[in-house]
Design a protein around this motif. Sequence first.
Motif, PDB file in Angstrom:
ATOM      1  N   UNK A   1     -33.728   6.839 -29.291  1.00  0.00           N
ATOM      2  CA  UNK A   1     -32.390   7.240 -28.986  1.00  0.00           C
ATOM      3  C   UNK A   1     -31.443   8.465 -28.385  1.00  0.00           C
ATOM      4  N   UNK A   2     -32.318   9.388 -28.264  1.00  0.00           N
ATOM      5  CA  UNK A   2     -32.163  10.358 -28.022  1.00  0.00           C
ATOM      6  C   UNK A   2     -32.076  10.660 -26.390  1.00  0.00           C
ATOM      7  N   UNK A   3     -33.300   9.565 -25.725  1.00  0.00           N
ATOM      8  CA  UNK A   3     -32.942   9.122 -24.504  1.00  0.00           C
ATOM      9  C   UNK A   3     -31.502   8.381 -23.654  1.00  0.00           C
ATOM     10  N   UNK A   4     -31.909   7.630 -24.486  1.00  0.00           N
ATOM     11  CA  UNK A   4     -31.086   6.225 -24.562  1.00  0.00           C
ATOM     12  C   UNK A   4     -29.352   7.797 -24.128  1.00  0.00           C
ATOM     13  N   UNK A   5     -29.177   8.243 -25.384  1.00  0.00           N
ATOM     14  CA  UNK A   5     -27.441   9.245 -25.234  1.00  0.00           C
ATOM     15  C   UNK A   5     -27.883  10.246 -23.745  1.00  0.00           C
ATOM     16  N   UNK A   6     -29.289  10.581 -23.083  1.00  0.00           N
ATOM     17  CA  UNK A   6     -29.021  11.618 -21.974  1.00  0.00           C
ATOM     18  C   UNK A   6     -29.121  10.157 -20.492  1.00  0.00           C
ATOM     19  N   UNK A   7     -29.130   9.338 -20.866  1.00  0.00           N
ATOM     20  CA  UNK A   7     -28.765   8.276 -19.850  1.00  0.00           C
ATOM     21  C   UNK A   7     -27.331   8.322 -19.600  1.00  0.00           C
TER      22      UNK A   7
ATOM     23  N   UNK B   1     -45.222   0.600 -28.681  1.00  0.00           N
ATOM     24  CA  UNK B   1     -45.482  -0.297 -27.153  1.00  0.00           C
ATOM     25  C   UNK B   1     -44.070  -1.000 -26.664  1.00  0.00           C
ATOM     26  N   UNK B   2     -43.396  -1.821 -27.824  1.00  0.00           N
ATOM     27  CA  UNK B   2     -42.447  -2.326 -27.674  1.00  0.00           C
ATOM     28  C   UNK B   2     -40.439  -1.715 -26.436  1.00  0.00           C
ATOM     29  N   UNK B   3     -40.491  -0.307 -27.295  1.00  0.00           N
ATOM     30  CA  UNK B   3     -39.535   0.578 -26.745  1.00  0.00           C
ATOM     31  C   UNK B   3     -38.946   0.801 -25.739  1.00  0.00           C
ATOM     32  N   UNK B   4     -40.254   1.470 -24.715  1.00  0.00           N
ATOM     33  CA  UNK B   4     -39.713   1.928 -23.642  1.00  0.00           C
ATOM     34  C   UNK B   4     -39.587   0.460 -22.885  1.00  0.00           C
ATOM     35  N   UNK B   5     -39.436  -0.566 -23.392  1.00  0.00           N
ATOM     36  CA  UNK B   5     -39.412  -1.881 -22.472  1.00  0.00           C
ATOM     37  C   UNK B   5     -37.944  -2.268 -22.972  1.00  0.00           C
ATOM     38  N   UNK B   6     -37.834  -2.684 -23.792  1.00  0.00           N
ATOM     39  CA  UNK B   6     -36.293  -3.307 -24.229  1.00  0.00           C
ATOM     40  C   UNK B   6     -35.182  -2.436 -24.302  1.00  0.00           C
ATOM     41  N   UNK B   7     -33.572  -2.705 -24.452  1.00  0.00           N
ATOM     42  CA  UNK B   7     -32.621  -1.862 -24.723  1.00  0.00           C
ATOM     43  C   UNK B   7     -32.420  -1.330 -26.054  1.00  0.00           C
ATOM     44  N   UNK B   8     -31.710   0.005 -26.373  1.00  0.00           N
ATOM     45  CA  UNK B   8     -31.635   0.836 -27.695  1.00  0.00           C
ATOM     46  C   UNK B   8     -30.890  -0.317 -28.343  1.00  0.00           C
TER      47      UNK B   8
END
Length: 361
Positions: A353-359, A160-167
């Motif tokens: 992890x994949x989303x952070x690379x795309x951004x 639940x925390x992953x979408x709201x915190x930094x990678x």
Amino acid sequence: MEENNNQQKPHWKTILTKIRNDLENIRTRNPKFFDAAATIIQVMWTLANTFWNSAILNNAVLTACITLATCGVLCLSQWVLLTNRREREVAEQKRLSECEIAEQKRLSECEIAKQKRLSEHQATEFTRKLQIIAEDTDVNSLEMMSFAHIVAHEIKMNISKMPNQSIEITRNSIPDFLVNTLNDLERILSNHYGEKICASIKLCNTQNTLKTFARGQNNVTCRGGIKKVRIQNTKPIKIGDNYAYDTILKRKFQYFAEGDLINLSEKEKDDDKFFCEYGDKWKSLFRSSIIIPIRCQILARHSEEYRMLGLICIDSKIVQPEWNRKKDSYAYHTTAFVADVLYSLIESYIIAQQMSRRVIR
């Protein structure tokens, strides 16, 4: 008409500013060339003023001047049109990029929400099955239920925390949680068997390799200490270099469980012998092992396919005859439950992890 002129003024002001800036850049980069060009323009202007009266009466010269002037106007107009087109394309690309990022974020949030629901369901099932096991064994049921509750709750909270915190925070918190879980797993199994049990998690690195992602404290001590395992963790493990990994990942077995690795209870070939990445040294490290895949079935019409994320491994320095009973052993069920409940957490971590690379791209 006045309104159109007002709309055009800022554009012409932009053009003049750009021309001035371009000239200034040319002058700064190559002042000698700029001075020479200015001198040539002065000379040409003087000659033009001197011979203008006679040249204007010459039809050839007049035609040439008109042609040059026309070409200059056409070039200027084309430059203006191309500049406007390029600015529109850049703005459109920016808009599309922002839409794509927003869509990817929305899909990621939907995926994480789905995984959260799946994790809660798995946690409930995990707790129920552990309770059944605790009732059928001599292990303290309160210890087992406390372990199950803590693991299930922390998985739910981490997802639940992953979408709201930094990678960066996620990259630190997930390995720490997995190490704590492996420490608790080692403690419970060691208490049950009266011998030190080691545990680790391997994640799929490439199609043919794995990497050790987390180890319990017993595993670290058994493998030579923190400095040695840090080096070992950086090295990919070829699936073909480990009999058990090859059994699960290549030959598609559901699990690997052997209470005596020197005398394998199940073989595909009569001359099969256990081997692994440690070479002949493995016999001094462990004599029995259970390995459960961290995976989830993919619904397919004509075949049974799984998405494989990695493996959870336990081992013991002594022979454990109970482990040969496969699904009847306490160690198998406890390890399998941990593997099942960790699937959603690790998948959510991979998505983050994949989303952070795309951004970043």
